[in-house]
Design an enzyme around this catalytic site. Structure first.
Site, PDB file in Angstrom:
ATOM      1  N   GLN A 178       2.541  -7.566  -3.955  1.00 13.78           N
ATOM      2  CA  GLN A 178       2.077  -8.053  -2.655  1.00 13.78           C
ATOM      3  C   GLN A 178       0.572  -7.816  -2.521  1.00 13.78           C
ATOM      4  O   GLN A 178      -0.034  -8.239  -1.546  1.00 13.78           O
ATOM      5  CB  GLN A 178       2.806  -7.296  -1.539  1.00 13.78           C
ATOM      6  CG  GLN A 178       4.303  -7.511  -1.551  1.00 13.78           C
ATOM      7  CD  GLN A 178       5.010  -6.467  -0.686  1.00 13.78           C
ATOM      8  OE1 GLN A 178       5.200  -6.663   0.504  1.00 13.78           O
ATOM      9  NE2 GLN A 178       5.399  -5.366  -1.296  1.00 13.78           N
ATOM     10  N   ASN A 179       0.006  -7.133  -3.503  1.00 12.80           N
ATOM     11  CA  ASN A 179      -1.410  -6.785  -3.401  1.00 12.80           C
ATOM     12  C   ASN A 179      -2.294  -7.960  -3.791  1.00 12.80           C
ATOM     13  O   ASN A 179      -1.952  -8.754  -4.664  1.00 12.80           O
ATOM     14  CB  ASN A 179      -1.720  -5.575  -4.290  1.00 12.80           C
ATOM     15  CG  ASN A 179      -0.926  -4.361  -3.868  1.00 12.80           C
ATOM     16  OD1 ASN A 179      -0.366  -4.347  -2.764  1.00 12.80           O
ATOM     17  ND2 ASN A 179      -0.841  -3.360  -4.720  1.00 12.80           N
TER      18      ASN A 179
ATOM     19  N   ARG B 133     -13.725  -6.330   2.376  1.00 14.72           N
ATOM     20  CA  ARG B 133     -12.629  -5.799   1.551  1.00 14.72           C
ATOM     21  C   ARG B 133     -12.763  -6.258   0.093  1.00 14.72           C
ATOM     22  O   ARG B 133     -12.444  -5.519  -0.832  1.00 14.72           O
ATOM     23  CB  ARG B 133     -11.275  -6.232   2.125  1.00 14.72           C
ATOM     24  CG  ARG B 133     -10.911  -5.449   3.403  1.00 14.72           C
ATOM     25  CD  ARG B 133      -9.614  -5.939   3.991  1.00 14.72           C
ATOM     26  NE  ARG B 133      -8.513  -5.855   3.055  1.00 14.72           N
ATOM     27  CZ  ARG B 133      -7.463  -6.681   3.039  1.00 14.72           C
ATOM     28  NH1 ARG B 133      -7.382  -7.658   3.915  1.00 14.72           N
ATOM     29  NH2 ARG B 133      -6.503  -6.528   2.176  1.00 14.72           N
TER      30      ARG B 133
ATOM     31  N   ASP C 147      -5.535  -7.405  -4.641  1.00 13.53           N
ATOM     32  CA  ASP C 147      -6.747  -6.778  -5.168  1.00 13.53           C
ATOM     33  C   ASP C 147      -7.011  -7.013  -6.652  1.00 13.53           C
ATOM     34  O   ASP C 147      -8.073  -6.624  -7.165  1.00 13.53           O
ATOM     35  CB  ASP C 147      -6.736  -5.261  -4.865  1.00 13.53           C
ATOM     36  CG  ASP C 147      -5.488  -4.554  -5.415  1.00 13.53           C
ATOM     37  OD1 ASP C 147      -4.953  -4.972  -6.467  1.00 13.53           O
ATOM     38  OD2 ASP C 147      -5.052  -3.574  -4.778  1.00 13.53           O
TER      39      ASP C 147
ATOM     40  N   HIS D 216       1.134 -12.634  -2.431  1.00 10.25           N
ATOM     41  CA  HIS D 216       0.297 -12.838  -1.245  1.00 10.25           C
ATOM     42  C   HIS D 216      -1.100 -13.330  -1.600  1.00 10.25           C
ATOM     43  O   HIS D 216      -2.032 -13.187  -0.814  1.00 10.25           O
ATOM     44  CB  HIS D 216       0.221 -11.547  -0.423  1.00 10.25           C
ATOM     45  CG  HIS D 216       1.536 -11.174   0.210  1.00 10.25           C
ATOM     46  ND1 HIS D 216       1.788  -9.940   0.785  1.00 10.25           N
ATOM     47  CD2 HIS D 216       2.683 -11.891   0.370  1.00 10.25           C
ATOM     48  CE1 HIS D 216       3.027  -9.914   1.261  1.00 10.25           C
ATOM     49  NE2 HIS D 216       3.589 -11.079   0.999  1.00 10.25           N
TER      50      HIS D 216
END
Ligand code: OAD
Length: 265
Positions: A100-101, A69, A103, A118
């Site tokens: 909340q990502n 990922r 990335d 997160h």
């Protein structure tokens, strides 16, 4: 598509908080968690991949899933929704983006006041003492995760798993901002995972206007003052254009954070 009252409220807002979830990165090609068919949790079992117990049972499986990922995230680009959120930050006096990502796409789109509730898949830390490690070897054929250069424990992604606490400082900062904002935009989240999902409730209880951006209804929809039933990459740029008509928006991925009109580099 954008109600005039909403555009005026955003243009006049003093403190804006945005809560984002996986949906804002969907248009960058990163799968969400709970969308039927395409969501990660439709295809993978979170109990086997995203809990401390899963990591203890099968550290290599968990490490490899996150490594895959991580590679996908690094290959992805921020989309128009990320860029428009960075534009809002530059236009309002007080702003916080709680995501909340994991990335990192908000930062790559130019957002600066970002709280990662997160954690971040781009960071790796020691599974024993939590110390973040800048570099690690990840031989594909290895049968276990790389180890901490200091203590030899397995390294793990610096993300929050189920059954784990959120970083205390991050959630406290987001809660304080939610209770003090006059407008909150909730974009691309199913609003099912707490404590992040409580943030809109805090804002609403404190009198803020609540705006949901999501192609589908969520548990939050009944609470929202305005609902934009559209993808965030379409709805948020439209919202910015309606709030500040006549001002070009954008800035672009990796922009310097200067407001538009400052000239491209
Ligand atoms: P979900 O997968 O639960 O929800 C994604 C939401 O995005 C859904 O409500 C979709 O309708 C919406 N959506 C899909 N495409 C969209 C688009 N183009 N524009 C706007 N919205 C769109 O993801 P999260 O709410 O982020 O936690 O999930 C919360 C947490 O659960 C995640 O951070 C992760 C997950 O398990 C951990 O791993 C700890």
């Amino acid at each position: 598509m954008i109600p005039a009252a909403l555009a005026a409220a955003l243009a006049g807002a003093r403190r804006v908080v945005v809560l984002t979830g996986a949906g804002v990165s969907a248009e960058s090609g990163i799968p969400t968690f709970r969308d039927a068919l395409t969501g990660l949790w439709a295809r993978f079992d979170p109990l086997e991949l995203a809990t401390p117990a899963a990591f203890a049972r099968n550290p290599k499986l968990v490490w490899d899933w996150y490594a895959e990922r991580r590679a996908a995230v690094l290959a992805a680009m921020p989309n128009a929704g990320h860029v428009a959120l960075a534009t809002i930050e530059r236009r309002v006096p007080g702003f916080l983006l709680a995501t909340q990502n994991v990335d990192g796409l908000h930062a790559r789109a130019g957002s600066r006041a970002v709280v990662e509730l997160h954690g971040s898949i781009l960071r790796v830390r020691c599974s024993r003492d939590g110390e973040v490690v800048a570099r690690w070897d990840d031989p594909i054929a290895a049968d276990e995760p790389p180890r901490c250069p200091r203590c030899g424990a397995f390294l793990r992604p610096d993300v929050v798993w189920f059954d784990e606490m959120l970083p205390a400082e991050a959630i406290a900062r987001a809660e304080d901002a939610a209770r003090a904002c006059d407008l909150m935009i909730v974009a691309g989240t199913s609003a099912e995972v707490y404590p992040a999902a409580a943030l809109p409730h805090h804002a609403k209880a404190a009198g803020a206007m609540l705006v949901e951006v999501n192609p589908h209804a969520t548990a939050l929809t009944p609470l929202a003052d305005f609902v934009l039933r559209e993808r965030s990459g379409v709805a948020i740029p439209a919202l910015v254009a309606a709030a500040w008509p006549g001002r070009p928006h954008g800035g672009g991925a990796g922009s310097s954070g200067r407001d538009d009109g400052g000239g491209a580099k």
